[in-house]
Design an enzyme around this catalytic site. Structure first.
Site, PDB file in Angstrom:
ATOM      1  N   GLN A 156       8.382  -5.160  45.839  1.00  0.00           N
ATOM      2  CA  GLN A 156       7.122  -4.459  45.590  1.00  0.00           C
ATOM      3  C   GLN A 156       7.173  -3.640  44.300  1.00  0.00           C
ATOM      4  O   GLN A 156       6.187  -3.547  43.578  1.00  0.00           O
ATOM      5  CB  GLN A 156       6.786  -3.559  46.778  1.00  0.00           C
ATOM      6  CG  GLN A 156       5.353  -3.068  46.728  1.00  0.00           C
ATOM      7  CD  GLN A 156       4.993  -2.217  47.927  1.00  0.00           C
ATOM      8  OE1 GLN A 156       5.711  -1.271  48.264  1.00  0.00           O
ATOM      9  NE2 GLN A 156       3.899  -2.548  48.569  1.00  0.00           N
TER      10      GLN A 156
ATOM     11  N   THR B 252       2.050   7.378   1.588  1.00  0.00           N
ATOM     12  CA  THR B 252       3.014   8.355   2.084  1.00  0.00           C
ATOM     13  C   THR B 252       4.008   8.790   1.003  1.00  0.00           C
ATOM     14  O   THR B 252       4.484   7.970   0.222  1.00  0.00           O
ATOM     15  CB  THR B 252       3.787   7.760   3.286  1.00  0.00           C
ATOM     16  OG1 THR B 252       2.842   7.435   4.290  1.00  0.00           O
ATOM     17  CG2 THR B 252       4.808   8.750   3.847  1.00  0.00           C
TER      18      THR B 252
ATOM     19  N   PHE C  94       0.867  -1.172   0.000  1.00  0.00           N
ATOM     20  CA  PHE C  94       0.000   0.000   0.000  1.00  0.00           C
ATOM     21  C   PHE C  94       0.907   1.226   0.000  1.00  0.00           C
ATOM     22  O   PHE C  94       1.883   1.270   0.755  1.00  0.00           O
ATOM     23  CB  PHE C  94      -0.837  -0.053   1.270  1.00  0.00           C
ATOM     24  CG  PHE C  94      -1.723   1.131   1.567  1.00  0.00           C
ATOM     25  CD1 PHE C  94      -3.034   1.165   1.096  1.00  0.00           C
ATOM     26  CD2 PHE C  94      -1.268   2.172   2.359  1.00  0.00           C
ATOM     27  CE1 PHE C  94      -3.878   2.220   1.415  1.00  0.00           C
ATOM     28  CE2 PHE C  94      -2.108   3.240   2.681  1.00  0.00           C
ATOM     29  CZ  PHE C  94      -3.410   3.264   2.208  1.00  0.00           C
TER      30      PHE C  94
ATOM     31  N   PHE D 274       8.748   5.095   2.504  1.00  0.00           N
ATOM     32  CA  PHE D 274       8.466   4.281   3.704  1.00  0.00           C
ATOM     33  C   PHE D 274       7.417   3.210   3.425  1.00  0.00           C
ATOM     34  O   PHE D 274       6.518   2.978   4.246  1.00  0.00           O
ATOM     35  CB  PHE D 274       7.979   5.161   4.876  1.00  0.00           C
ATOM     36  CG  PHE D 274       8.889   6.291   5.256  1.00  0.00           C
ATOM     37  CD1 PHE D 274      10.267   6.176   5.130  1.00  0.00           C
ATOM     38  CD2 PHE D 274       8.366   7.476   5.772  1.00  0.00           C
ATOM     39  CE1 PHE D 274      11.107   7.221   5.504  1.00  0.00           C
ATOM     40  CE2 PHE D 274       9.190   8.516   6.147  1.00  0.00           C
ATOM     41  CZ  PHE D 274      10.569   8.400   6.010  1.00  0.00           C
ATOM     42  N   ILE D 275       7.484   2.553   2.285  1.00  0.00           N
ATOM     43  CA  ILE D 275       6.437   1.597   1.929  1.00  0.00           C
ATOM     44  C   ILE D 275       6.765   0.194   2.444  1.00  0.00           C
ATOM     45  O   ILE D 275       7.793  -0.392   2.097  1.00  0.00           O
ATOM     46  CB  ILE D 275       6.212   1.565   0.395  1.00  0.00           C
ATOM     47  CG1 ILE D 275       5.923   2.989  -0.118  1.00  0.00           C
ATOM     48  CG2 ILE D 275       5.093   0.596   0.040  1.00  0.00           C
ATOM     49  CD1 ILE D 275       4.797   3.724   0.605  1.00  0.00           C
TER      50      ILE D 275
ATOM     51  N   GLU E 240       1.058   4.212   9.878  1.00  0.00           N
ATOM     52  CA  GLU E 240      -0.397   4.241   9.657  1.00  0.00           C
ATOM     53  C   GLU E 240      -1.082   5.309  10.518  1.00  0.00           C
ATOM     54  O   GLU E 240      -2.132   5.063  11.114  1.00  0.00           O
ATOM     55  CB  GLU E 240      -1.006   2.855   9.874  1.00  0.00           C
ATOM     56  CG  GLU E 240      -0.587   1.905   8.767  1.00  0.00           C
ATOM     57  CD  GLU E 240      -1.362   0.616   8.738  1.00  0.00           C
ATOM     58  OE1 GLU E 240      -2.584   0.668   8.945  1.00  0.00           O
ATOM     59  OE2 GLU E 240      -0.747  -0.432   8.501  1.00  0.00           O
TER      60      GLU E 240
END
Lengths: 266, 380
Positions: free
Chosen positions: B279, B126, B123, B156-157, B363
């Site tokens: 703790q 960007t 997809f 950036f795929i 995304e």
């Protein structure tokens, strides 16, 4: 060919923990799985079906409580065609003899050409039910099958694991083999297979009424079971033993007698 | 309100876990270290149906529901965020727009290969100048007979170079702004289309990330999804669905970190006792688990709303935001409980912390999610 695989739902013993106070198994919350040897049998059956590719089918049979349904769904999701659960309150408390009587009755009702069972279940560890089914059905059997070398419509060739060697055995169909987990590495269920298992496929339940013509009702359930459990215990791992090569018969006798005396057995 | 899983979902979860544990986890450290895309895992994912879970069987999908798909991504992410990202980028981003907006002819042409996993999807929205402001598309598509000619660069795929088809947004009429954007399915062997050099990333390092370059790329008009000008709507709807799957990646990472941390604190001894006995450890893990479970509730809610066919945009943005924030927070705090060992690359908690960060960015950043949430809440 109708390949029938008999499976048992067992507690996942890798998840079982001991109660440190009573030293008994904690069964609560332990997940149930298909017995590993049986699962190898399912995989072997699916591979045979795929190899034959002639309309052969894989049928799964299990005897157990209604909860065993999920084990049969898992087998269906792996790709089996149909599944039967032999389940009835009157079947409860059956030992291996009564269990094999019921399963053999189920197989007579369902029909079979090749029957595959696991070698033994990880909870009971008897390795008796498979061979007993073959005896009830009066068909030939090979236990401890490690490999199916070939299969055609009237015979199967199987490699059997023996203590110190392998046997290559040919059997006529119909017959029964009991599978070792080495027989096949089980595939995962597939996503679509899981939807089929709860959708288009079904688990058919056969009870006492469905099978009563096929067995003697006096030989099933708790009352029909000749076995009484006196004690149960966890197996102790044994050492490898000692092997003596190149000794004469007389020397061998002496070694054995010495060992028996040493341990105060004689 | 019943929060229990169906019988199918329970069995699926069991299968996902076994598969993840046996087939995915053993490679997780190695593919991170080597920045290698494990093709062999894709083939296994395909074989068992992971690549087409929530799609109908008529297109070779698995006929599953959306929550079943989300649970798969979550289980994979517990052991390997790279693998989970690959599945999500394929099954939601690369497939959903074709399934939702494609014609019957397009669905029949593309979906069987994608849903069966014979092919992988990607997809591309960007661009260097269009990140959070995704309406600033510079990639142009100009009609030329039966084709469109594409020029521009996407960056950036995910699955770049590994995918066989990419859903690509382009500007077909700049004068119309958002309404001038159109979406195409671009096949990998398209003339004029190429993949740039692979990015070196902080996390999800086994996931392929690169530029897609279009230089007079010739794409058939028959590959346009919807009509000219509908691209922005298609991409936004796809991102709505994608947010849920990224919520699942994030939740899985957080759960995976929690699991390895619990195991560690029960084994690691300091001051004469397991550090689980302190703790601070108890409070940290109690707090972390509570946050994870809260995030997971919104995640499952979003998936269930989508499955039911009700509006889910608000829940999707909320789950993306909360799950991603939780993943970063949980991994950082779990690493802290590991002390010095946690900082060493042989311990997977270090990888998990690096992997978690991307879920706050890809995304739609957490900031974009807050814009979306505020819009849904009509805060203007």
């Amino acid at each position: 060919m109708k390949i029938v695989v008999c499976v048992k739902q067992v507690p996942d013993t890798t998840e079982v923990k001991l109660d440190p106070k009573t030293n008994t198994l904690i069964r609560d919350g332990v997940p149930s799985i298909i017995n590993p040897d049986d699962k190898a049998g399912i995989e072997a059956a699916l591979q045979l079906k795929e190899k034959l590719n002639d309309g052969s089918t894989v049928t799964i049979v299990s005897m157990g409580p209604p909860q065993a349904d999920v084990a049969l769904r898992e087998a269906l999701a792996m790709g089996a065609d149909e599944a039967y659960l032999l389940s009835d309150r009157q079947f409860g408390g059956s030992d291996t003899y009564a269990t094999s009587t019921i399963i053999a009755a189920g197989l007579k009702k369902i029909g079979y050409d090749l029957v595959i069972t696991g070698r033994q279940a990880i909870d009971g560890d008897t390795a008796q039910v498979g061979p007993q089914i073959a005896e009830h059905l009066a068909i030939p059997q090979v236990s401890y099958a490690e490999e199916i070398i070939s299969l055609d419509k009237d015979k199967i060739v199987v490699k059997r694991q023996f203590e110190d060697r392998y046997h290559i055995l040919e059997l006529p169909i119909p017959c029964l083999i009991t599978s070792l987990s080495e027989l096949a590495e089980p595939r995962y269920m597939s996503v679509g297979g899981i939807y089929d298992a709860y959708g288009v496929k079904e688990v058919k339940v056969l009870g006492f009424e469905d099978l009563k013509e096929m067995f003697d009702p006096a030989r099933i359930g708790l009352k029909g079971s000749p076995t009484n459990v006196v004690k149960s215990f966890t197996k102790q791992a044994k050492g490898a033993g000692t092997k003596y090569d190149d000794v004469s018969a007389d020397e061998a006798v002496k070694i054995i007698v010495d060992k028996l005396e040493e341990r105060h057995i004689i | 309100m019943d929060f229990s899983l169906s019988k199918e979902q329970q069995l699926l979860q069991e299968m996902y876990r076994k598969f993840a544990e046996n087939e995915v986890k053993p490679l997780a450290q190695e593919i991170d270290e080597e920045e290698r895309f494990p093709r062999e895992t894709v083939d296994k994912l395909a074989k068992y149906g992971f690549l087409g879970i929530p799609y109908p069987k008529e297109y070779e999908g698995q006929g599953g529901d959306y929550l079943a798909y989300i649970m798969a991504v979550e289980e994979l992410a517990k052991v390997c965020a790279t693998t989970a990202t690959r599945v999500a980028a394929h099954a939601t981003l690369g497939v959903f727009p074709i399934f939702e907006f494609g014609t019957e002819e397009q669905k029949k042409r593309f979906l069987p290969d994608l849903l069966s996993g014979r092919k992988l999807g990607g997809f591309a929205l960007t661009e260097p100048g269009a990140g959070s402001d995704s309406s600033m598309q510079q990639t142009k598509a100009v009609r030329d007979g039966d084709n469109y000619i594409l020029n521009g660069t996407k960056c950036f795929i995910t699955n770049a170079g590994e995918a066989d088809t990419y859903v690509v947004s382009t500007m077909t009429d700049k004068s119309k702004g958002n309404h001038g954007i159109s979406t195409f399915v671009v096949e990998k062997d398209t003339p004029g289309f190429s993949v740039g050099k692979h990015e070196k990333k902080m996390g999800i390092r086994g996931s392929a990330t690169a530029d897609l370059i279009f230089e007079n790329a010739v794409v058939p008009a028959a590959n346009m999804l919807g009509k000219e000008g509908q691209g922005f709507k298609i991409m936004m709807k796809t991102l709505d669905a994608g947010r849920i799957s990224i919520g699942a990646v994030a939740t899985g990472i957080a759960e995976g970190a929690y699991d390895v941390c619990v195991k560690y604190v029960k084994e690691r001894k300091q001051f004469g006792k397991n550090i689980a006995a302190f703790q601070n450890t108890k409070f940290e893990l109690a707090d972390i688990r509570t946050r994870i479970d809260a995030a997971k509730l919104i995640l499952y809610k979003a998936a269930s709303e989508k499955q039911a066919g009700r509006p889910y945009g608000l829940y999707a943005a909320q789950c993306k935001y909360l799950c991603a924030t939780t993943a970063s927070d949980a991994t950082r705090r779990c690493l802290q409980l590991f002390g010095g060992y946690g900082y060493m690359r042989e311990y997977e908690i270090e990888r998990m912390m690096r992997d978690a960060k991307i879920t706050e960015i890809y995304e739609g950043t957490s900031e974009v999610q807050k814009i979306v949430i505020a819009n849904h809440l009509n805060i203007k």
